[in-house]
Structure formats: C-alpha cells, structure tokens
Design an enzyme around this catalytic site. Structure first.
Site, mmCIF file in Angstrom:
data_model
loop_
_atom_site.group_PDB
_atom_site.id
_atom_site.type_symbol
_atom_site.label_atom_id
_atom_site.label_comp_id
_atom_site.label_asym_id
_atom_site.label_seq_id
_atom_site.Cartn_x
_atom_site.Cartn_y
_atom_site.Cartn_z
ATOM 1 N N GLU A 24 3.681 9.527 42.857
ATOM 2 C CA GLU A 24 4.879 9.560 41.994
ATOM 3 C C GLU A 24 5.758 10.692 42.511
ATOM 4 O O GLU A 24 5.402 11.861 42.362
ATOM 5 C CB GLU A 24 4.489 9.857 40.536
ATOM 6 C CG GLU A 24 3.560 8.843 39.906
ATOM 7 C CD GLU A 24 4.280 7.586 39.439
ATOM 8 O OE1 GLU A 24 5.523 7.519 39.567
ATOM 9 O OE2 GLU A 24 3.602 6.661 38.969
ATOM 10 N N GLY A 42 4.969 14.825 42.574
ATOM 11 C CA GLY A 42 5.684 15.976 43.129
ATOM 12 C C GLY A 42 6.799 15.520 44.051
ATOM 13 O O GLY A 42 7.337 14.420 43.891
ATOM 14 N N LYS A 98 -5.236 19.919 40.006
ATOM 15 C CA LYS A 98 -4.611 21.045 40.740
ATOM 16 C C LYS A 98 -3.183 21.133 40.212
ATOM 17 O O LYS A 98 -2.297 20.414 40.655
ATOM 18 C CB LYS A 98 -4.614 20.747 42.242
ATOM 19 C CG LYS A 98 -4.728 21.958 43.143
ATOM 20 C CD LYS A 98 -3.629 22.972 43.000
ATOM 21 C CE LYS A 98 -2.362 22.579 43.734
ATOM 22 N NZ LYS A 98 -1.212 23.429 43.320
ATOM 23 N N CYS A 130 12.125 14.042 36.625
ATOM 24 C CA CYS A 130 12.206 13.109 37.761
ATOM 25 C C CYS A 130 13.153 11.950 37.447
ATOM 26 O O CYS A 130 13.764 11.383 38.344
ATOM 27 C CB CYS A 130 10.826 12.594 38.139
ATOM 28 S SG CYS A 130 9.953 11.873 36.740
ATOM 29 N N GLU A 143 17.903 14.574 45.503
ATOM 30 C CA GLU A 143 17.619 14.922 44.110
ATOM 31 C C GLU A 143 18.148 16.331 43.840
ATOM 32 O O GLU A 143 17.752 17.272 44.516
ATOM 33 C CB GLU A 143 16.098 14.871 43.911
ATOM 34 C CG GLU A 143 15.675 15.040 42.482
ATOM 35 C CD GLU A 143 14.152 15.104 42.342
ATOM 36 O OE1 GLU A 143 13.512 15.862 43.094
ATOM 37 O OE2 GLU A 143 13.616 14.401 41.472
HETATM 38 P P1 NAD Z 1 5.920 19.982 44.972
HETATM 39 O O1 NAD Z 1 5.851 18.818 45.881
HETATM 40 O O2 NAD Z 1 6.466 21.271 45.507
HETATM 41 O O3 NAD Z 1 4.464 20.346 44.421
HETATM 42 C C1 NAD Z 1 3.684 19.390 43.753
HETATM 43 C C2 NAD Z 1 2.234 19.803 43.825
HETATM 44 O O4 NAD Z 1 1.731 19.640 45.148
HETATM 45 C C3 NAD Z 1 1.968 21.272 43.463
HETATM 46 O O5 NAD Z 1 0.811 21.330 42.671
HETATM 47 C C4 NAD Z 1 1.742 21.912 44.814
HETATM 48 O O6 NAD Z 1 0.979 23.092 44.775
HETATM 49 C C5 NAD Z 1 1.011 20.807 45.548
HETATM 50 N N1 NAD Z 1 1.042 20.879 47.014
HETATM 51 C C6 NAD Z 1 1.907 21.567 47.803
HETATM 52 N N2 NAD Z 1 1.635 21.325 49.101
HETATM 53 C C7 NAD Z 1 0.593 20.466 49.137
HETATM 54 C C8 NAD Z 1 -0.139 19.830 50.181
HETATM 55 N N3 NAD Z 1 0.161 20.026 51.466
HETATM 56 N N4 NAD Z 1 -1.144 18.993 49.851
HETATM 57 C C9 NAD Z 1 -1.449 18.750 48.544
HETATM 58 N N5 NAD Z 1 -0.795 19.335 47.514
HETATM 59 C C10 NAD Z 1 0.208 20.178 47.809
HETATM 60 O O7 NAD Z 1 6.725 19.502 43.685
HETATM 61 P P2 NAD Z 1 7.311 20.370 42.484
HETATM 62 O O8 NAD Z 1 8.471 21.176 42.978
HETATM 63 O O9 NAD Z 1 6.225 21.070 41.762
HETATM 64 O O10 NAD Z 1 7.826 19.203 41.514
HETATM 65 C C11 NAD Z 1 9.106 18.692 41.509
HETATM 66 C C12 NAD Z 1 9.127 17.291 42.086
HETATM 67 O O11 NAD Z 1 8.229 16.447 41.370
HETATM 68 C C13 NAD Z 1 10.495 16.640 41.943
HETATM 69 O O12 NAD Z 1 10.850 16.043 43.154
HETATM 70 C C14 NAD Z 1 10.282 15.593 40.857
HETATM 71 O O13 NAD Z 1 11.155 14.495 40.932
HETATM 72 C C15 NAD Z 1 8.868 15.200 41.104
HETATM 73 N N6 NAD Z 1 8.306 14.553 39.912
HETATM 74 C C16 NAD Z 1 8.084 13.198 39.946
HETATM 75 C C17 NAD Z 1 7.592 12.543 38.824
HETATM 76 C C18 NAD Z 1 7.341 11.056 38.845
HETATM 77 O O14 NAD Z 1 6.649 10.572 37.953
HETATM 78 N N7 NAD Z 1 7.868 10.310 39.793
HETATM 79 C C19 NAD Z 1 7.327 13.273 37.661
HETATM 80 C C20 NAD Z 1 7.577 14.640 37.663
HETATM 81 C C21 NAD Z 1 8.064 15.279 38.798
#
Ligand code: NAD
Length: 502
Positions: free
Chosen positions: A253, A231, A181, A287, A385
C-alpha cells in the site's frame, strides 16, 4: 501515568514475548513533539539478534494460536478491542504528542482501530474455504484457508494505530503471528498500543523498532512468511524486490495522488467543506488526501472563494488544544513539502491563502492550510504526492477533461467527485483508474470494504474479506471416499484412445 513518564518508560524498548524489553541497539532516533519541538524520548535500532529472537518467539506462539478454535480467536480479539476502547484517551494523547495530529483525529483513529478488530474477529470465523462441485462423481472437492505463519507488518507514520489494526487484526484471526515494524516517528505510541494485546499467547503480537535495517531484516528473513507494507513508493519498491528473492507473498500500500472533481450540479458549500477536509485532514498527511482539485470552469471562481473561506477558518496549532489542524510530523517532512509548494509557485500557481508557516507558531513544524489556483495540468505538484496541507486547483471545461486528467497519473489509490448528476457519478465510478471512488463522500473508509490502489499506489487489498485473504493461503483438497480406480485417465491407456494413423 503521565505521557512524559510513559514516553520515558517506552524509549529504547521493543515488544518481545509479551513485555517491553530494553534494546541493546543504539538510540538511533530522537522523538520530538511536533507541536513544540521538545524532545520526548528516543527509539532504538533493534539489533539483528534481538529481531531474530522475536521471530523465534512468533513461531512458537503461532502454533499454539492456530491450534485454537476460530471462536476462541474471535473472543480474544473482541477482548483486545474492548481494552483499546477503554484506554482511548491515553492512547489518543500519546499519538497526538508523538505524531502531531489533533486529539480529535487521534481519538477517531483509536475508534476506527476498535471497529476494525471487532469486524475481523467475526469474519475470521465466518468462512474458511468453500465446497466446489466435484470433477468426479462421488468425490468431495473443497478449499481450506490456512495461515501463512509469521506476518511482518511495516507501517508509515501517518496512521500508526488504525493501519496496524487493519492488517494485524486480519492476520491474527487468520491464525498468523504478527511482527510489527512501526515508523521510527510513531514507535513509542505503537509500543504502548502493544500492551492491549496481552490476552494473546506471548509472542503472537510483537513489535520491533528501528529504521531501514530493521525493516529489511523483517522482509528478508526466512523466518517471516509474508509482508504487509504501507509507506512510500521507493521503500515499497525495495520491499517488493527483497520479497522477489524468495517469492515471499506481499501486500503493498503506497502513495496516493487523489483527484477531487467538482461539477456544476454539486452543492458548492458542501463540496468546499468536503474539499477542505480531504485536503487538510491530518495536515494533508493522508494517502487518500485530495491532492489535485479539478473544478469545472462554470463554478470555478465561486468554489475557490468558498474553499478559501473554509481554509481560513481552520484553526492551526497544538493538537492538544482547541484546534482543527496540527503540525506536520517532523522538520524533514515540512521541508520536503515546502519545496513542493515553492516549485508550484515558481511554475505559476497563485496562492489564494496560506503558503507559509502560521505566525506565532515558530516552535513546532506547522504549515498553513494553502489553496492554490492557476494550477495547470503539467505542473509538478499535480504529478507527485505533496503529503502536506495544500489544495491545488486546476480549472477544467468538462467531465471528459476532468476524468482524462484524473487518469493522467502514475498513481491510482482513490478519487472523489462532487456532483448531483447520476450519469456523472456513474462515469467517475466506472472510468477513473483507481481502487476507490467517493461520490459526495470524501475519504470515507468501511471496515467491510476493500481498501487499496492500482498503479504505483500498490497491489493487494486490506479490509473487507479481500483483506483477510491477504493473510491466508488457499489450499485445494479432493477426497475420494471410496478410493475408486480412475480408469478414465490412469495407465494402462486403452488402444482405442491412441493416435489412429490412416
Ligand atoms: P516510508 O516509506 O518512509 O516508511 C515506511 C516504513 O518503511 C517505515 O516503517 C520505515 O522505517 C520502513 N522502511 C524504510 N526503509 C525500509 C527498507 N529498506 N525496507 C523495509 N522497510 C523500510 O513512508 P512514510 O514517510 O513513513 O509514510 C508516508 C507514505 O506512506 C506516503 O507516501 C503515504 O501515501 C503512504 N501511505 C499509504 C497508505 C495506503 O494505504 N496506500 C496509507 C498510509 C500511508
């Protein structure tokens, strides 16, 4: 095919049983090129029935895949990697057009995806359990590794290809089916990426689209067997809570707030280049971006002027032109980041360079590379962040203070230090409470080394052998080839071993 017609073709589809299918769900998300603001397509919110169909196809394909040899799985995955490599330029262009990062960054991401798949293709067949010393003479005691079934992979927008490969390659070589997804902001390029997995059994690698609803169904359905989530913290929390209902295994993550320490022994010119890269790569949407720069007071002013000159040299603009930094992914992210910046300035941070939107780039979602000084430890910008192109500098008087401030965080993903002193490097490695420490080598990844964090940055690991085990069950087996009686602990108990009263 042109990028425009590819986006048109992929809009509103999901990847089911080896082909792109038009979803009956609503066209829920418009896709805009972040460099121009132009609408280039749309992403469907898949219906619950479509997603359920995907899960059923995954189950069938997983059985077929697991029945194959480990060598066969490795060969197929190498073939996938070769196809992705051969289509590097097209994949990179689509990523830049949909997400904004520069073409160089997109091409690097395709390359890293290829090496991750090749790496897992090999270690997937390397070791599938181990033999342990038996507790009873003559028996064979050992472990075997088994797939979990269907792995649900939920991804953020900032590295759609490589994060997909870090997790999906491990899941696939472990014998699982995968349902991805992607973020609603990078779904079209991900749908294109799916095509290169066509040597796998149909249904083994599938992609559903949508936002929270699709993600929730992936997590909550009894038809998925593990979840790998990358995320933000609030979404990660929702995922963990949903997994808790059925004790579904999960790897999380989430966000980072990485410190970047600069000590007097460092080569300051190189440290400043390293800091600029760590803070502004992918417009700060990494991240492991350098989010808190702690600089020793003896070299503070010199370092600031070097970093400012690096930041001013960064060419900002459309990622398909000769630029170093592209736009942020969308208006919502730009607005969110600008609020964080405004709050820092309100709390007393001084803007040394940047701080606004670049002139002449009013169409997309661009922000200037920004260096802030006079940032104090208690300011908000150091405690969340920022996920944007800002390098906030906080002056420190010792390594003790730098490490103590580095650890004063709810997050624990990575940390950087620039120093030529071995004692300082060792202290940083040992004492900073994070999952990864980089000494004079900011943000580097290695397919063979585990990636992940502590505290609110998540739990579990991707990459390395640890990343493979995130997608495997370990089963213990004990065999007595002679089927001997176990008199030493079976019934009837000997009277001589009963409680002896005085
Ligand atoms: P986000 O949390 O908004 O979305 C992540 C994913 O979750 C998307 O695909 C979204 O559609 C989905 N989602 C949303 N609500 C959900 C729910 N209730 N249940 C299940 N899935 C749901 O994150 P973003 O804005 O896309 O990404 C940025 C974040 O990701 C930053 O905080 C970044 O630090 C983090 N990130 C972490 C790593 C790591 O390895 N630690 C790597 C890359 C990004």
């Amino acid at each position: 095919m042109s990028a425009k017609s590819e986006f048109e073709r992929l809009s509103g589809t999901f990847f089911f049983a080896g082909t792109h299918q038009k979803s009956n769900g609503p066209a829920a998300f418009k896709v805009n090129d972040p460099a121009t603001g132009d609408e280039i397509g749309f992403v469907a919110e898949c219906t619950a029935a479509e997603i359920d169909q995907v899960f059923d196809a995954a189950k069938v394909a997983q059985k077929e895949w697991w029945a194959e040899s480990a060598l066969h799985r490795a060969e197929v995955l190498h073939e996938v990697a070769r196809k992705i490599k051969a289509n590097r330029l097209e994949l990179a262009e689509l990523l830049t057009r949909e997400m904004g990062k520069t073409f160089k960054e997109s091409s690097d991401e395709v390359d890293w995806s290829v090496t991750a798949i090749d790496y897992y293709a090999e270690i997937g067949r390397h070791e599938n359990g181990h033999v342990i010393g038996p507790a009873v003479a003559g028996q064979l005691h050992f472990t075997i590794k088994q797939p979990m079934g269907t792995a649900g992979i939920i991804l953020p927008f900032n590295f759609p290809y490589v994060l997909l490969c870090w997790e999906a390659a491990a899941a696939l070589v472990a014998g699982n089916a995968v349902v991805v997804k992607p973020s609603e902001h990078t779904s079209l390029c991900t749908l294109k990426f799916m095509e290169y997995f066509d040597d796998l059994p149909k249904g083994l690698m599938q992609c559903i689209t949508g936002g929270a609803a699709a993600g929730q169904q992936l997590v909550s359905s009894p038809k998925t067997d593990m979840i790998a989530f990358t995320g933000s913290v609030p979404t990660g929390r929702a995922v963990v809570k949903a997994c808790a209902e059925s004790f579904k295994p999960h790897m999380i993550e989430t966000s980072g707030n990485d410190p970047f320490i600069v000590m007097p022994s460092a080569d300051l010119q190189i440290a400043a280049r390293g800091a600029a890269f760590a803070a502004f790569l992918n417009a700060g949407q990494v991240c492991t971006s350098a989010e808190r720069i702690y600089v020793h007071e003896d070299i503070h002013d010199e370092f600031v002027s070097l970093l400012v000159s690096e930041a001013k040299g960064i060419r900002v603009g459309n990622g398909l032109e000769k630029n170093d930094m592209g736009p942020m992914v969308n208006k919502r992210e730009l607005d969110r980041y600008e609020k964080i910046l405004a709050r820092a300035i309100e709390q007393g941070a001084v803007v040394e360079c940047g701080g606004g939107r670049p002139s002449g780039l009013d169409k997309g979602f661009f922000a200037e590379p920004t260096v802030l000084t006079n940032v104090r430890a208690e300011m908000d910008i150091l405690h969340g962040e920022s996920f944007g192109p800002v390098a906030p500098i906080c002056k420190v008087s010792s390594l003790d203070e730098a490490i103590s401030l580095a650890n004063d965080s709810d997050f624990g993903l990575g940390a950087n230090i620039y120093t030529m002193r071995l004692d300082e490097a060792m202290r940083a490695v040992n004492e900073i409470e994070v999952g990864m420490v980089w000494v004079n080598a900011p943000l580097l990844d290695n397919d063979a080394g585990p990636f992940g964090g502590r505290k609110l940055s998540g739990s579990g690991r991707q990459l390395g052998r640890e990343g493979l085990d995130s997608f495997r069950h370990t089963k213990l087996a004990m065999i007595d080839p002679d089927s001997n009686p176990h008199d030493f602990w079976w019934f009837p108990y000997k009277d001589s071993e009963s409680f002896q009263s005085n």
